[in-house]
Write a protein that holds these residues in place. Structure first.
Motif, mmCIF file in Angstrom:
data_model
loop_
_atom_site.group_PDB
_atom_site.id
_atom_site.type_symbol
_atom_site.label_atom_id
_atom_site.label_comp_id
_atom_site.label_asym_id
_atom_site.label_seq_id
_atom_site.Cartn_x
_atom_site.Cartn_y
_atom_site.Cartn_z
ATOM 1 N N ALA A 191 76.562 -61.167 -17.980
ATOM 2 C CA ALA A 191 77.189 -60.672 -16.746
ATOM 3 C C ALA A 191 78.659 -60.328 -16.959
ATOM 4 C CB ALA A 191 77.038 -61.707 -15.627
ATOM 5 N N ASP A 192 79.339 -61.063 -17.859
ATOM 6 C CA ASP A 192 80.753 -60.791 -18.103
ATOM 7 C C ASP A 192 80.964 -59.495 -18.883
ATOM 8 O OD1 ASP A 192 79.467 -62.030 -20.259
ATOM 9 O OD2 ASP A 192 81.349 -62.819 -21.074
ATOM 10 N N MET A 193 79.873 -58.917 -19.376
ATOM 11 C CA MET A 193 79.946 -57.651 -20.123
ATOM 12 C C MET A 193 79.330 -56.494 -19.349
ATOM 13 S SD MET A 193 81.444 -58.249 -23.022
ATOM 14 C CE MET A 193 82.048 -59.733 -23.815
ATOM 15 N N SER A 194 79.089 -56.666 -18.066
ATOM 16 C CA SER A 194 78.338 -55.670 -17.290
ATOM 17 C C SER A 194 78.992 -54.289 -17.303
ATOM 18 C CB SER A 194 78.159 -56.147 -15.845
ATOM 19 O OG SER A 194 79.418 -56.279 -15.195
ATOM 20 N N SER A 195 80.315 -54.226 -17.403
ATOM 21 C CA SER A 195 81.015 -52.937 -17.365
ATOM 22 C C SER A 195 81.373 -52.409 -18.752
ATOM 23 C CB SER A 195 82.294 -53.066 -16.528
ATOM 24 O OG SER A 195 81.988 -53.452 -15.204
ATOM 25 N N ARG A 196 80.979 -53.131 -19.779
ATOM 26 C CA ARG A 196 81.314 -52.709 -21.141
ATOM 27 C C ARG A 196 80.211 -51.794 -21.687
ATOM 28 N NH1 ARG A 196 83.738 -56.782 -25.571
ATOM 29 N NH2 ARG A 196 85.278 -56.799 -23.875
ATOM 30 N N HIS A 197 80.619 -50.770 -22.430
ATOM 31 C CA HIS A 197 79.641 -49.873 -23.032
ATOM 32 C C HIS A 197 78.865 -50.619 -24.132
ATOM 33 C CE1 HIS A 197 81.970 -46.742 -20.986
ATOM 34 N NE2 HIS A 197 80.877 -45.992 -21.111
#
Length: 246
Positions: free
Chosen positions: A47-53
């Motif tokens: 979830a902490d990487m949801s906006s990372r490509h």
């Protein structure tokens, strides 16, 4: 659900975009997709990487996102191919824990050549040799079948005493032999007939004589040993069958 050895991620999508795309093509109803994506991201700890490509993710996170796409449609069966290949020790432990946490909700089929992976993750083992299933059972039962006996390791501190004779005299014990010696402390391998639990009698014998019982545990073959023995036996039988046909 399926996770190949190399997770099928699209590098130009963020984690959330990718999971929403997968949810759509796997038929998750539109009104459930956002909630389902959020749930699997939390469960796989991405979830902490949801906006990372996806192209910017580490190997460990790519594996987790791969697991997330495999369970997003809540499948009954989950097939994982070498899920920890290329991970560092910390990532391997985290991935194993994640797989075990999924086992209560899914039937998981794990394909791997890393046998400690099987021992620490799986409840049942299928060994395949040259395309043929040669063994199916739990690691514990495979050990008992191959050795034909239950084996215990007993470590005793008994200066000057004949502990070996005392162990050999226990009912149900078929063989006892020294395994290692460290000063007055001697370790023994004690075999008993299959299905016979002699632990209580061993403990009673040792403690009753006033000796120090330092260790008492079952001895198991490693999966590497089981695999080699099963495969070697199967190949030997295959050669024998070929000779008979010739």
């Amino acid at each position: 659900g399926y996770l190949p050895e190399t997770p099928p991620l699209y590098p130009d999508m963020t984690v959330r975009e990718y999971l929403e795309f997968v949810a759509k093509i796997k038929g998750v109803p539109a009104k459930e997709r956002r909630e389902r994506v959020t749930t699997v991201m939390q469960r796989t700890h991405v979830a902490d990487m949801s906006s990372r490509h996806c192209s910017k993710l580490s190997k460990g996170y790519r594996q987790r996102v791969g697991l997330a796409q495999a369970i997003i449609h809540n499948p009954e069966v989950l097939i994982l191919d070498e899920p920890t290949a290329g991970l560092d020790p910390k990532q391997i432990i985290e991935t194993r824990d994640l797989i075990r946490s999924l086992a209560g909700d899914h039937t998981i089929v794990l394909s791997t050549h890393i046998l400690p992976e099987v021992a620490q993750t799986c409840q049942r083992v299928v060994i395949i040799n040259k395309g043929r299933v040669v063994a199916v059972d739990t690691p514990e039962n495979l050990t008992a079948r191959l050795k034909g006996a239950e084996t215990m390791f007993v470590q005793i501190d008994a200066p000057g005493a004949d502990a070996l004779t005392a162990l050999q005299a226990i009912p149900g014990v078929t063989r006892a032999a020294p395994a290692d010696t460290r000063g007055t402390v001697v370790g023994y391998e004690v075999e008993s007939t299959r299905g016979t639990d002699v632990r209580r009698e061993i403990a009673r014998t040792v403690v009753g004589r006033g000796w120090g019982l330092l260790e008492l545990r079952p001895m198991r073959m490693s999966l590497e040993e089981i695999f080699l023995q099963v495969v070697t036996t199967d190949e030997g039988m295959g050669e024998a069958r070929s000779e008979q046909r010739a």
